[in-house]
Design an enzyme around this catalytic site. Structure first.
Site, mmCIF file in Angstrom:
data_model
loop_
_atom_site.group_PDB
_atom_site.id
_atom_site.type_symbol
_atom_site.label_atom_id
_atom_site.label_comp_id
_atom_site.label_asym_id
_atom_site.label_seq_id
_atom_site.Cartn_x
_atom_site.Cartn_y
_atom_site.Cartn_z
ATOM 1 N N ASP A 1 0.853 -1.192 0.000
ATOM 2 C CA ASP A 1 0.000 0.000 0.000
ATOM 3 C C ASP A 1 0.891 1.244 0.000
ATOM 4 O OD1 ASP A 1 -3.207 0.554 0.998
ATOM 5 O OD2 ASP A 1 -1.776 2.226 1.110
ATOM 6 N N VAL B 1 -10.768 2.746 -3.923
ATOM 7 C CA VAL B 1 -10.409 2.284 -5.266
ATOM 8 C C VAL B 1 -11.411 1.210 -5.711
ATOM 9 C CG1 VAL B 1 -8.619 1.229 -6.689
ATOM 10 C CG2 VAL B 1 -7.967 2.770 -4.815
ATOM 11 N N HIS C 1 -10.018 -5.401 -3.565
ATOM 12 C CA HIS C 1 -8.714 -5.609 -2.958
ATOM 13 C C HIS C 1 -8.885 -5.972 -1.490
ATOM 14 C CE1 HIS C 1 -9.789 -1.319 -2.715
ATOM 15 N NE2 HIS C 1 -9.184 -1.300 -1.540
HETATM 16 P P1 5GP Z 1 -9.712 1.327 0.112
HETATM 17 O O1 5GP Z 1 -10.121 2.485 0.953
HETATM 18 O O2 5GP Z 1 -10.270 1.415 -1.284
HETATM 19 O O3 5GP Z 1 -9.972 0.010 0.780
HETATM 20 O O4 5GP Z 1 -8.136 1.402 0.036
HETATM 21 C C1 5GP Z 1 -7.417 1.820 -1.069
HETATM 22 C C2 5GP Z 1 -5.950 1.779 -0.715
HETATM 23 O O5 5GP Z 1 -5.190 1.975 -1.893
HETATM 24 C C3 5GP Z 1 -5.520 2.871 0.264
HETATM 25 O O6 5GP Z 1 -5.011 2.265 1.451
HETATM 26 C C4 5GP Z 1 -4.443 3.650 -0.491
HETATM 27 O O7 5GP Z 1 -3.354 4.036 0.317
HETATM 28 C C5 5GP Z 1 -4.027 2.675 -1.582
HETATM 29 N N1 5GP Z 1 -3.573 3.309 -2.810
HETATM 30 C C6 5GP Z 1 -4.181 4.337 -3.469
HETATM 31 N N2 5GP Z 1 -3.502 4.654 -4.576
HETATM 32 C C7 5GP Z 1 -2.434 3.806 -4.630
HETATM 33 C C8 5GP Z 1 -1.359 3.658 -5.563
HETATM 34 O O8 5GP Z 1 -1.240 4.346 -6.568
HETATM 35 N N3 5GP Z 1 -0.448 2.679 -5.284
HETATM 36 C C9 5GP Z 1 -0.551 1.873 -4.170
HETATM 37 N N4 5GP Z 1 0.389 0.944 -4.002
HETATM 38 N N5 5GP Z 1 -1.552 2.002 -3.290
HETATM 39 C C10 5GP Z 1 -2.482 2.952 -3.510
#
Ligand code: 5GP
Length: 126
Positions: A33, A104, A108
């Site tokens: 992350d 996103v 995931h």
């Molecule tokens: P969600 O809130 O959708 O469960 O988590 C999305 C995660 O994606 C977040 O923890 C954020 O830090 C991570 N994230 C967002 N953009 C990127 C990126 O470009 N690369 C990586 N490796 N992680 C990302």
């Protein structure tokens, strides 16, 4: 909501955005992350275009579901957090939809460990 292949994780899958490929099998990819919330914070994503766990659990094939589950276990062992390799354990989180603040829109699972990460959730401020 339909799957949009312009999302960040789809771009990582296609190699358009860099990410360290910690583990990969036929159906899943794992990478750190970008904003880690624990010493170990890895995202495991299916290679297929699924929006969320809701979508994946209904529409993925048995092969995808099995391979995805196996990938999570492999990542826990590779990163050293699994108890079976002497680690202290880990937590899996998946955010599905608005109430969970899913950021996103590509399914995931977050794997968090490497330090004490506290109780289940921090209650939201009212
Ligand atoms: P969600 O809130 O959708 O469960 O988590 C999305 C995660 O994606 C977040 O923890 C954020 O830090 C991570 N994230 C967002 N953009 C990127 C990126 O470009 N690369 C990586 N490796 N992680 C990302």
């Amino acid at each position: 909501m339909t799957y949009d292949s312009d999302n960040i994780f789809a771009k990582i899958l296609r190699g358009e955005i860099p990410a360290e490929r910690i583990y990969e099998n036929d159906v899943a990819l794992a990478f750190p992350d970008i904003n880690p919330q624990a010493n170990v914070h890895v995202l495991i994503i299916p290679k297929g275009g699924y929006l969320s766990h809701d979508d994946f659990s209904q529409n993925a094939t048995a092969v995808e579901k099995t391979g995805f589950t196996e990938a999570i276990g492999e990542v826990a062992r590779i990163t050293g957090v699994a108890q079976s390799v002497g680690g202290t354990g880990y937590r899996l989180i998946t955010n599905s939809g608005e109430a969970a603040d899913q950021e996103v829109p590509h399914y995931h699972v977050h794997l968090l460990g490497g330090n004490r990460i506290g109780r289940m959730i921090t209650p939201p401020k009212s």
